[in-house]
Design a protein around this motif. Structure first.
Motif, PDB file in Angstrom:
ATOM      1  N   ILE A   8       2.822   7.820   9.255  1.00 28.28           N
ATOM      2  CA  ILE A   8       1.571   6.867   8.581  1.00 28.28           C
ATOM      3  C   ILE A   8       1.059   6.345   9.694  1.00 28.28           C
ATOM      4  CG2 ILE A   8       1.942   4.802   6.939  1.00 28.28           C
ATOM      5  CD1 ILE A   8       4.702   5.093   6.542  1.00 28.28           C
ATOM      6  N   THR A   9       0.843   6.278  10.677  1.00 32.18           N
ATOM      7  CA  THR A   9       0.106   5.694  12.034  1.00 32.18           C
ATOM      8  C   THR A   9      -0.886   6.419  11.856  1.00 32.18           C
ATOM      9  OG1 THR A   9       0.874   5.556  13.303  1.00 32.18           O
ATOM     10  CG2 THR A   9       1.424   3.875  12.614  1.00 32.18           C
ATOM     11  N   ARG A  21       8.911   9.298  -0.938  1.00 32.26           N
ATOM     12  CA  ARG A  21       8.522   7.999  -0.840  1.00 32.26           C
ATOM     13  C   ARG A  21       7.996   8.224   0.707  1.00 32.26           C
ATOM     14  NH1 ARG A  21      12.940   4.061  -1.730  1.00 32.26           N
ATOM     15  NH2 ARG A  21      14.315   6.122  -1.009  1.00 32.26           N
ATOM     16  N   VAL A  22       8.193   8.129   1.738  1.00 33.13           N
ATOM     17  CA  VAL A  22       7.437   8.701   3.075  1.00 33.13           C
ATOM     18  C   VAL A  22       5.880   8.652   2.418  1.00 33.13           C
ATOM     19  CG1 VAL A  22       7.365   8.854   5.402  1.00 33.13           C
ATOM     20  CG2 VAL A  22       9.351   8.174   4.621  1.00 33.13           C
ATOM     21  N   ALA A  23       5.678  10.200   2.049  1.00 32.45           N
ATOM     22  CA  ALA A  23       4.779  11.152   1.702  1.00 32.45           C
ATOM     23  C   ALA A  23       3.351   9.686   0.941  1.00 32.45           C
ATOM     24  CB  ALA A  23       5.160  12.228   1.412  1.00 32.45           C
ATOM     25  N   ILE A  24       4.316   9.479   0.477  1.00 32.02           N
ATOM     26  CA  ILE A  24       3.224   8.399  -0.870  1.00 32.02           C
ATOM     27  C   ILE A  24       3.349   7.553  -0.227  1.00 32.02           C
ATOM     28  CG2 ILE A  24       3.645   6.641  -2.760  1.00 32.02           C
ATOM     29  CD1 ILE A  24       5.938   8.529  -3.961  1.00 32.02           C
ATOM     30  N   ALA A  25       3.866   6.489   0.726  1.00 31.70           N
ATOM     31  CA  ALA A  25       3.020   5.901   2.207  1.00 31.70           C
ATOM     32  C   ALA A  25       1.980   6.269   2.929  1.00 31.70           C
ATOM     33  CB  ALA A  25       4.741   4.936   2.770  1.00 31.70           C
ATOM     34  N   ARG A  26       2.552   7.225   3.290  1.00 35.46           N
ATOM     35  CA  ARG A  26       1.103   7.780   4.454  1.00 35.46           C
ATOM     36  C   ARG A  26      -0.115   7.704   3.263  1.00 35.46           C
ATOM     37  NH1 ARG A  26       2.308  13.906   6.458  1.00 35.46           N
ATOM     38  NH2 ARG A  26       1.877  14.293   4.426  1.00 35.46           N
ATOM     39  N   ALA A  27       0.184   8.341   2.446  1.00 36.99           N
ATOM     40  CA  ALA A  27      -0.931   8.507   2.224  1.00 36.99           C
ATOM     41  C   ALA A  27      -2.089   7.092   1.484  1.00 36.99           C
ATOM     42  CB  ALA A  27      -1.530   9.636   0.575  1.00 36.99           C
TER      43      ALA A  27
END
Lengths: 256, 210
Positions: free
Chosen positions: A109-110, A155-161
């Motif tokens: 994410i970062t 869900r992590v992929a969504i958060a990353r975007a």
């Protein structure tokens, strides 16, 4: 909500040699609108979606985000800078997650915010925590992608975007690779985004989801938009034979 | 027999040094070669491809001979050890080019798509996303290249570098024991290769865990 289109696709066409995958498609999406694109495989729906951030460049036509042309014709070096700027504003989530396996959830994410928005470590961490809390994955922040289920990865992929604070989110069959019992958690995450008025374009096979969440549904077949309208019209009262056929097969399949 | 051991140990050290320098040079050539092969510039791609086919397509021994014996004719004066390192390093670099390129290409396309979609440039994507993953994929195949390279150092005996093979040959003259001399050299090569293999496996395991 203004009437001015937020995303404006003008006469998009794409061909591989003699094969035309997109034939003169125009599409306007307003800010906050949620559009589903449905259709049989090979209809060009993913290609259209991937043209919006120029991942699959169009052969002809223009894509605009607000008052900026995404696929602006520029010399290679300038284009590279331009498209990287544009892509920061266009989030995308893929069918196969494409999380970076060598980085933790936090690292995934970062990475881009640190590099592109010059956030400090602390700022980036705070951002990661905020976005993960948003998708209900905060407790997995130090896990590696390989330690997560498919639904959690997505869900992590969504958060990353979302961490890039995009103006629009593109979803490319994001639940197609998931086990059926994991689909719901991803759908819920997307519903939440919808409620927050994120502008979203969603390529999907999930008719029920399209019906529940989207303002507009496009049915594509053989590189053209056959029919479009509000979900209640497309699903209840489709006008075209091809739409009817597709929905008959699909809704049957879904109902089992 | 006992009196030859010190000479074999000294020779083994030369072989080890040859192997280390050759590996370093090979990795440098291989990285540059892979970068050229994957470049957007057609000229660089051609240069990379020409390098690979030239050095994989001719015997390493001929390459060494050209460099060491032919070099002075065109103004390249190298001692035998230098010629050995450069000749073998550039040669193995051609193989490493393909190993490194293969590992980079083997990283799933979705990885670079995801990175580019976030707004990372081509080079940022390469540095932060592709190379860290490719590095893991290339450890074992590079280990195969290094294994070949260590055995390949025997070739430099032909340009009179006093390494293991050369030493074995030399002491046959005074001991009249070719069987023992070559066996001893073979055993030392095996030890070097075995230890190197352990190191590669260790690196590979470590890369997998993290």
């Amino acid at each position: 909500m203004t009437d001015k289109p937020f995303i404006d696709i003008r006469h998009a066409a794409k061909s591989y040699g003699a094969l035309e995958v997109l034939k003169d498609i125009s599409l306007q999406v307003r800010k906050g609108q949620i559009v589903a694109i449905i259709g049989p495989s090979g209809s060009g729906k993913s290609t259209l979606l991937r043209a919006i951030n120029d991942l699959d460049p169009l052969t002809k036509g223009e894509v605009w985000l607000e008052d900026m042309q995404v696929n602006k014709p520029l010399p290679p070096r300038q284009y590279e800078r331009h498209i990287n700027q544009m892509r920061q504003q266009i989030g995308m989530v893929f069918q196969h997650f494409n999380l970076f396996p060598h980085l933790t959830v936090r690292g995934n994410i970062t990475l881009a915010p640190k590099m592109l928005k010059r956030l400090t470590e602390a700022e980036a961490n705070a951002l990661a925590e905020k976005q993960l809390a948003h998708v209900g994955m905060l407790d997995r922040i130090d896990y590696y992608p390989s330690q997560l289920s498919g639904g959690q990865k997505q869900r992590v992929a969504i958060a990353r975007a979302l961490a890039m604070e995009p103006k629009v989110m593109l979803f490319d069959e994001v639940t197609s690779a998931l086990d059926p019992e994991l689909v719901e958690e991803v759908n819920l995450t997307m519903k939440k985004l919808a409620e927050e008025h994120m502008t979203m374009i969603i390529v999907t096979h999930e008719m029920r989801f399209a019906q529940d969440v989207c303002d507009r549904v496009l049915f594509m077949d053989q590189g053209v938009v056959v029919e479009e309208g509000p979900p209640e019209v497309i699903f209840r009262n489709p006008q075209h034979e091809r739409t009817k056929n597709f929905l008959r097969k699909h809704l049957q399949g879904n109902a089992q | 027999m006992l009196r030859v051991y010190p000479f074999f140990l000294a020779a083994a050290w030369v072989t080890i040094q040859l192997s280390i320098y050759t590996t370093v040079l090979g990795l440098i050539c291989g990285s540059l070669g892979a970068a050229a092969r994957l470049s957007r510039s057609r000229i660089l791609r051609f240069v990379g491809a020409a390098y690979v086919s030239l050095f994989r397509g001719t015997p390493a021994l001929i390459q060494l001979f050209i460099l060491y014996f032919g070099g002075p004719q065109i103004g390249i004066q190298l001692d035998a050890f230098e010629a050995g390192v450069i000749g073998l390093g550039v040669n193995i670099g051609a193989y490493m080019t393909e190993t490194i390129r293969g590992a980079i290409v083997a990283v799933d396309r979705g990885q670079s798509e995801a990175a580019r979609t976030l707004g990372l440039s081509r080079s940022e994507t390469m540095r932060k996303v592709i190379l860290p993953q490719a590095a893991r994929l290339m450890i074992r195949p590079l280990g195969v290249n290094i294994n070949a390279l260590i055995k390949g150092t025997a070739l430099v005996a032909a340009i009179s570098v006093v390494e293991l093979t050369y030493t074995a040959q030399r002491y046959i003259g005074s001991t009249y024991k070719p069987f023992e001399m070559f066996l001893l050299a073979g055993v030392i090569y095996m030890v070097i290769i075995y230890v190197t293999g352990l190191a590669i496996s260790w690196l590979d395991r470590r890369a997998r865990i993290s």
